[in-house]
Write a protein that holds these residues in place. Structure first.
Motif, PDB file in Angstrom:
ATOM      1  N   GLU A 290      11.525  -5.419  16.368  1.00 19.18           N
ATOM      2  CA  GLU A 290      10.917  -5.316  14.834  1.00 19.18           C
ATOM      3  C   GLU A 290       9.748  -4.127  14.939  1.00 19.18           C
ATOM      4  OE1 GLU A 290       9.427  -7.813  11.247  1.00 19.18           O
ATOM      5  OE2 GLU A 290       9.798  -8.752  13.109  1.00 19.18           O
ATOM      6  N   LEU A 291       9.712  -3.161  14.043  1.00 19.08           N
ATOM      7  CA  LEU A 291       9.135  -2.070  14.181  1.00 19.08           C
ATOM      8  C   LEU A 291       8.228  -1.594  12.918  1.00 19.08           C
ATOM      9  CD1 LEU A 291      11.677   0.596  15.981  1.00 19.08           C
ATOM     10  CD2 LEU A 291      10.128  -0.977  17.134  1.00 19.08           C
ATOM     11  N   LEU A 292       7.031  -1.183  13.265  1.00 17.32           N
ATOM     12  CA  LEU A 292       6.201  -0.977  11.902  1.00 17.32           C
ATOM     13  C   LEU A 292       5.971   0.663  12.257  1.00 17.32           C
ATOM     14  CD1 LEU A 292       4.375  -1.474   9.476  1.00 17.32           C
ATOM     15  CD2 LEU A 292       2.576  -1.915  10.932  1.00 17.32           C
ATOM     16  N   TYR A 293       6.464   1.338  11.103  1.00 21.79           N
ATOM     17  CA  TYR A 293       6.150   2.814  11.242  1.00 21.79           C
ATOM     18  C   TYR A 293       4.925   3.356  10.461  1.00 21.79           C
ATOM     19  CZ  TYR A 293       7.109   7.754  10.680  1.00 21.79           C
ATOM     20  OH  TYR A 293       7.096   9.181  11.093  1.00 21.79           O
ATOM     21  N   LEU A 294       4.150   3.895  11.194  1.00 25.12           N
ATOM     22  CA  LEU A 294       2.881   4.254  10.447  1.00 25.12           C
ATOM     23  C   LEU A 294       2.752   5.788  10.298  1.00 25.12           C
ATOM     24  CD1 LEU A 294       0.385   2.145  12.708  1.00 25.12           C
ATOM     25  CD2 LEU A 294       1.445   1.359  10.429  1.00 25.12           C
ATOM     26  N   SER A 295       2.361   6.244   9.053  1.00 22.01           N
ATOM     27  CA  SER A 295       2.228   7.583   8.887  1.00 22.01           C
ATOM     28  C   SER A 295       1.181   7.846   7.704  1.00 22.01           C
ATOM     29  CB  SER A 295       3.712   7.952   8.247  1.00 22.01           C
ATOM     30  OG  SER A 295       3.628   9.302   7.541  1.00 22.01           O
ATOM     31  N   GLU A 296       0.843   9.065   7.664  1.00 20.22           N
ATOM     32  CA  GLU A 296       0.117   9.623   6.719  1.00 20.22           C
ATOM     33  C   GLU A 296       0.775   9.664   5.536  1.00 20.22           C
ATOM     34  OE1 GLU A 296      -3.636  11.971   8.743  1.00 20.22           O
ATOM     35  OE2 GLU A 296      -1.503  12.736   9.272  1.00 20.22           O
ATOM     36  N   PRO A 297       0.054   9.888   4.241  1.00 25.49           N
ATOM     37  CA  PRO A 297       1.145  10.153   3.059  1.00 25.49           C
ATOM     38  C   PRO A 297       2.247  11.190   3.220  1.00 25.49           C
ATOM     39  CG  PRO A 297      -1.129   9.967   2.499  1.00 25.49           C
ATOM     40  CD  PRO A 297      -1.182  10.065   4.010  1.00 25.49           C
ATOM     41  N   PRO A 298       3.559  10.878   3.333  1.00 32.39           N
ATOM     42  CA  PRO A 298       4.632  11.792   3.645  1.00 32.39           C
ATOM     43  C   PRO A 298       4.776  12.927   2.428  1.00 32.39           C
ATOM     44  CG  PRO A 298       5.543   9.646   2.514  1.00 32.39           C
ATOM     45  CD  PRO A 298       4.018   9.413   2.938  1.00 32.39           C
ATOM     46  N   GLU A 299       4.251  12.861   1.187  1.00 31.18           N
ATOM     47  CA  GLU A 299       4.765  13.559   0.184  1.00 31.18           C
ATOM     48  C   GLU A 299       3.826  14.978   0.442  1.00 31.18           C
ATOM     49  OE1 GLU A 299       1.337  10.927  -1.100  1.00 31.18           O
ATOM     50  OE2 GLU A 299       3.231  10.756  -0.424  1.00 31.18           O
ATOM     51  N   ARG A 300       2.893  15.019   1.457  1.00 32.94           N
ATOM     52  CA  ARG A 300       1.916  16.098   1.591  1.00 32.94           C
ATOM     53  C   ARG A 300       2.388  16.994   2.710  1.00 32.94           C
ATOM     54  NH1 ARG A 300      -4.142  13.078   1.592  1.00 32.94           N
ATOM     55  NH2 ARG A 300      -4.122  12.119  -0.269  1.00 32.94           N
ATOM     56  N   ALA A 301       3.385  16.721   3.612  1.00 33.74           N
ATOM     57  CA  ALA A 301       4.221  17.614   4.595  1.00 33.74           C
ATOM     58  C   ALA A 301       5.564  17.061   4.699  1.00 33.74           C
ATOM     59  CB  ALA A 301       3.171  17.468   5.719  1.00 33.74           C
ATOM     60  N   SER A 302       6.362  18.010   4.891  1.00 39.96           N
ATOM     61  CA  SER A 302       7.922  17.798   5.019  1.00 39.96           C
ATOM     62  C   SER A 302       8.079  17.304   6.277  1.00 39.96           C
ATOM     63  CB  SER A 302       8.633  19.434   4.952  1.00 39.96           C
ATOM     64  OG  SER A 302       8.104  20.226   5.909  1.00 39.96           O
ATOM     65  N   PRO A 303       7.350  17.554   7.504  1.00 42.76           N
ATOM     66  CA  PRO A 303       7.813  16.925   8.834  1.00 42.76           C
ATOM     67  C   PRO A 303       7.471  15.240   8.618  1.00 42.76           C
ATOM     68  CG  PRO A 303       6.449  18.674   9.302  1.00 42.76           C
ATOM     69  CD  PRO A 303       6.335  18.454   7.870  1.00 42.76           C
ATOM     70  N   ARG A 304       6.467  15.078   7.841  1.00 40.74           N
ATOM     71  CA  ARG A 304       6.335  13.351   7.466  1.00 40.74           C
ATOM     72  C   ARG A 304       7.514  12.954   6.854  1.00 40.74           C
ATOM     73  NH1 ARG A 304      -0.038  13.726   5.305  1.00 40.74           N
ATOM     74  NH2 ARG A 304      -0.493  15.078   7.142  1.00 40.74           N
TER      75      ARG A 304
END
Length: 341
Positions: free
Chosen positions: A182-196
């Protein structure tokens, strides 16, 4: 400020013409006698004369300047890629003009205007906003452009960056092989950068094929909010009869990995029992026991390719289709993904 010596003063000191001194500093010394070269060199040394390379380049129609816009100069990825770009420029006899936009679209537009006023011969841009109109105007004037890491939909230019799909595949395969379910993926707001956006979409698509459970959390608040989200994920009860579901955190970049590490330390979590993995290799990842597993980006190669693409576009007479240069990451496995009881 002390006054700088002029080329006329060097000529008078050396008993030479201004044209001869210009030829000497322009690398045309074969047109001058050895004795005259010696006199000019001695005069320049006595007067502490340094030629104005900017003025010389503009007079010849070339500034020898490459511009680079960086979304966040504090980001270790940006610094590492910048190192590769600067070394490649230096080897080509080019100078690098760097502007940090601080993730501010308005400041980004200001810096683009500045780059244009300096007549840079090419531009490498790690976009913080969506300066499509400004960049289209520059490319319309014949300015070569390379996008670094982040795509811009309306801008036709080469892109250099990480193979984000490959990175997520490597991460999911590694975590599944280590026994995490079971995984939790953590990210900064994805709408601000295409790699996210690319990484998040590939994470969500890749869970089912590996029979993994998972969810994503966007970091948009305080460290305390992130800690509460991680704690809720780690302490959540599992459906009856499903058995043990070892859990791990997958972090979208180095800044997220650092924030997650701090949160896990405050929660008293034991790395390994709770898996932790991040994209971007940072020096401190090897220092925190038992070491944090990462996917290292080939930042030197990415920076060099950005310059190579820029130079290739500048000498090409025909409009070429934009190309993408995607680099694979390297897995560095450490104890944070070695499942322990």
């Amino acid at each position: 400020m002390p006054r700088r010596a002029t080329i006329i003063e060097v000529a008078l000191e050396a008993g030479a013409s201004k044209t001869s001194v210009s030829r000497y500093f322009a690398g045309e010394r074969d047109k001058l006698s050895p004795a005259l070269c010696e006199r000019i060199a001695a005069a320049a040394l006595r007067l502490d004369y340094r030629p104005n390379q900017m003025a010389r380049g503009l007079k010849a129609g070339r500034s020898r300047l490459i511009g680079m816009l960086v979304a966040d100069i504090r980001n270790p990825f940006s610094v590492a890629v910048l190192h590769g770009v600067e070394r490649a420029c230096r080897e080509q006899g080019l100078s690098l003009l760097v502007c940090n936009t601080d993730n501010d679209p308005e400041l980004e537009r200001t810096h683009l205007a500045l780059m244009s006023s300096y007549q840079v011969e090419g531009l490498i841009i790690n976009a913080s906003g969506s300066p499509d109109t400004e960049l289209q105007a520059l490319t319309g004037q014949g300015l070569p452009l390379v996008l670094l890491d982040r795509e811009l939909g309306a801008v036709q230019a080469d892109l250099v960056g990480l193979d984000n799909a490959k990175a997520i595949d490597l991460a999911l395969d590694h975590l599944a092989e280590q026994g995490y379910a079971e995984l939790l993926y953590l990210s900064e707001p994805p709408e601000r950068a295409s790699p996210r956006r690319e990484r998040l979409a590939h994470f969500q698509a890749g869970l089912a094929t590996r029979r993994l459970a998972g969810e994503a959390y966007t970091m948009s608040g305080s460290d305390e909010e992130l800690q509460r989200a991680i704690e809720a994920f780690l302490t959540r009860s599992v459906p009856k009869g499903s058995g043990d579901l070892p859990r791990a955190l997958l972090c979208a970049n180095g800044a997220v990995t650092l924030a997650a590490t701090r949160a896990l330390q405050r929660l008293g979590a034991r790395l390994g029992k709770t898996g932790l993995m991040g994209i971007d290799e940072l020096d401190w990842c090897a220092l925190i026991a038992p070491g944090i597993t990462t996917l290292a980006q080939p930042t030197e190669a990415i920076g060099r390719q950005a310059v190579a693409s820029l130079l290739a576009n500048s000498v090409s007479q025909a409009a070429a289709e934009p190309r993408q240069h995607r680099f694979e990451p390297r897995l560095i496995a450490r104890g944070s993904t070695r499942l322990t009881g």
